[in-house]
Design an enzyme around this catalytic site. Structure first.
Site, PDB file in Angstrom:
ATOM      1  CD  GLU A 269      -2.580  -1.214   2.660  1.00 11.89           C
ATOM      2  OE1 GLU A 269      -2.348  -0.309   3.502  1.00 11.89           O
ATOM      3  OE2 GLU A 269      -3.365  -2.144   2.864  1.00 11.89           O
ATOM      4  CG  HIS A 270       1.369   5.839  -1.402  1.00 15.75           C
ATOM      5  ND1 HIS A 270       1.172   6.918  -0.570  1.00 15.75           N
ATOM      6  CD2 HIS A 270       2.407   6.162  -2.209  1.00 15.75           C
ATOM      7  CE1 HIS A 270       2.058   7.864  -0.862  1.00 15.75           C
ATOM      8  NE2 HIS A 270       2.819   7.432  -1.853  1.00 15.75           N
ATOM      9  N   PRO A 271       1.431   4.843   1.897  1.00 17.41           N
ATOM     10  CG  PRO A 271       3.267   6.039   2.664  1.00 17.41           C
ATOM     11  CD  PRO A 271       2.854   5.059   1.618  1.00 17.41           C
ATOM     12  CB  ALA A 273      -1.499   7.966  -2.603  1.00 20.98           C
TER      13      ALA A 273
END
Length: 436
Positions: A269-271, A273
């Site tokens: 995952e993106h932290p 976005a």
């Protein structure tokens, strides 16, 4: 890079007075080799630049490779070989024939030289007098012990640009610590943000610290060469694995520096976005990044759920961050119903950023990778046709290619010393003394 011909002539005379051997006393074969090299490199941006490569491992060679690929005449200094038939000899030869070494050292020439011997250091100084750049990645104490540090070589050639890479910097409490990529990954916080939330810290799958330091040093060298056009003097430029990799932490670092937020591991995952993740498909996985206000509605429509774009709490970036678990679960429920190729075509067709997860063999079968020519053919006299990684840079009117296959250590010793004016007798003497 325009070279100071007058200074070169003065150095030639000085060399003749010092050694009794005029530097213009070059064999016909050496002159012909030099002419072929000049013709071969003349159309490239760095033609005319002479670089001495004193590097080891990966970070330093990465910096030098940029210069070699774009036309610099790079002379790599390799240590003398142990006697034939010994394990140390076979280990070096095996390493030189390995894929990693072949990829790192193409477009260079090689001179074996014992820098611990005063005669070997003298040969290096003769090379430095004609060089534009020296690059090394030794520990600070080592280059001072050998007498080849910045102050030593710039005294011989004030126009020299001297580039250094270390583990932790040229000074400070850790200056003499040995530095390796994985140590830098741990100490710069990279491993703390890599991996699954409930797993242990992980290093990346490549030596990103080494590679980044090499890239940064190559940029610094070119900046110093540009400055030299104005000042006429060289400069010492240096970076470290720690500095370069910490710079690459970028927004993760500033989350702490500015916001005082300690970043955590979030896996794929993106932290910040959302949604950005790897999602399951019927036959594999697809990675999707659709966090912007423009892409989020497109993704919802392409997945057959346009109502998600208007769902309370999911309409803003901050809202989607709060509802990440539910959003990602909903996307995964849809993507697992069809194959990866279906989603790649459908989502790209809708203007949503997505892509497959390739293994390395699949990477080089991809149509765009093939079009970009990132697998560069190299004809090696002993290993046959190999493919190495192409430079990622493009110069209009210049072709990316391997001009010289990766040499065996010392393969160009006679030619290089001949260009310096060393006689065949002197070369034999140096070889007999174990200097070459």
């Amino acid at each position: 890079m325009e070279l100071d011909a007058g200074a070169r002539c003065r150095e030639n005379s000085a060399h003749a007075n010092r050694t009794g051997t005029p530097m213009t006393d070059m064999s016909g074969a050496a002159r012909a080799a030099g002419a072929r090299r000049d013709n071969d490199q003349g159309s490239l941006p760095l033609a005319g630049l002479k670089v001495i490569d004193l590097t080891l491992a990966r970070a330093g060679p990465t910096a030098v490779r940029h210069l070699a690929d774009w036309g610099a005449d790079v002379i790599r200094i390799d240590p003398p070989l142990a006697p034939a038939g010994t394990p140390a000899h076979e280990d070096v030869v095996g390493k030189e024939r390995g894929s990693d070494y072949q990829n790192l050292h193409r477009n260079k020439r090689s001179l074996r030289l014992n820098l611990k011997d005063p005669a070997g250091r003298a040969v290096l100084l003769d090379l430095v007098r004609e060089a534009d750049v020296v690059i090394e990645n030794m520990r600070p104490a080592v280059k001072h012990r050998l007498g080849i540090a910045w102050e030593d070589l710039s005294a011989v050639n004030p126009r020299l640009v001297y580039g250094s890479i270390s583990g932790f910097g040229q000074d400070g409490p850790y200056r003499e610590r040995p530095g390796l990529d994985q140590i830098a990954q741990g100490m710069t916080g990279l491993m703390s943000v890599t991996g699954l939330p409930d797993g242990q810290p992980l290093r990346t799958g490549i030596a990103v610290g080494d590679l980044t330091a090499g890239n940064m040093l190559a940029l610094a060298v070119m900046m110093a060469l540009f400055e030299r056009q104005r000042t006429g003097r060289g400069r010492w430029v240096h970076t470290s694995l720690m500095e370069s990799l910490l710079f690459m932490m970028d927004f993760q670092a500033t989350r702490w520096l500015v916001d005082k937020e300690v970043p955590k591991r979030v896996g794929n995952e993106h932290p910040t976005a959302i949604p950005t993740d790897v999602f399951p498909t019927q036959d594999g996985h697809v990675t999707i990044c659709a966090a912007s206000s423009r892409l989020w509605p497109r993704l919802c429509a392409a997945l057959g759920h346009p109502e998600w774009a208007e769902q309370p709490g999911w309409t803003s970036r901050d809202g989607r961050r709060k509802h990440k678990v539910a959003i990602h679960a909903g996307i995964a429920e849809v993507t697992r119903t069809r194959g990866t190729l279906h989603w790649i075509e459908k989502l790209n067709g809708a203007g949503v950023t997505c892509g497959p997860i390739y293994s390395m063999d699949q990477v080089f079968e991809d149509a765009q990778v093939r079009h970009l020519g990132m697998a560069l053919p190299m004809e090696h006299p002993k290993l046959g046709t190999l493919h190495v990684l192409a430079s990622p840079m493009n110069f209009d009117g210049a072709t990316r290619r391997v001009r010289r296959p990766t040499p065996d250590g010392g393969a160009d010793s006679e030619a290089i010393l001949g260009e310096l004016g060393y006689s065949a007798q002197r070369i034999d003497e140096l070889r007999s003394a174990g200097v070459l």
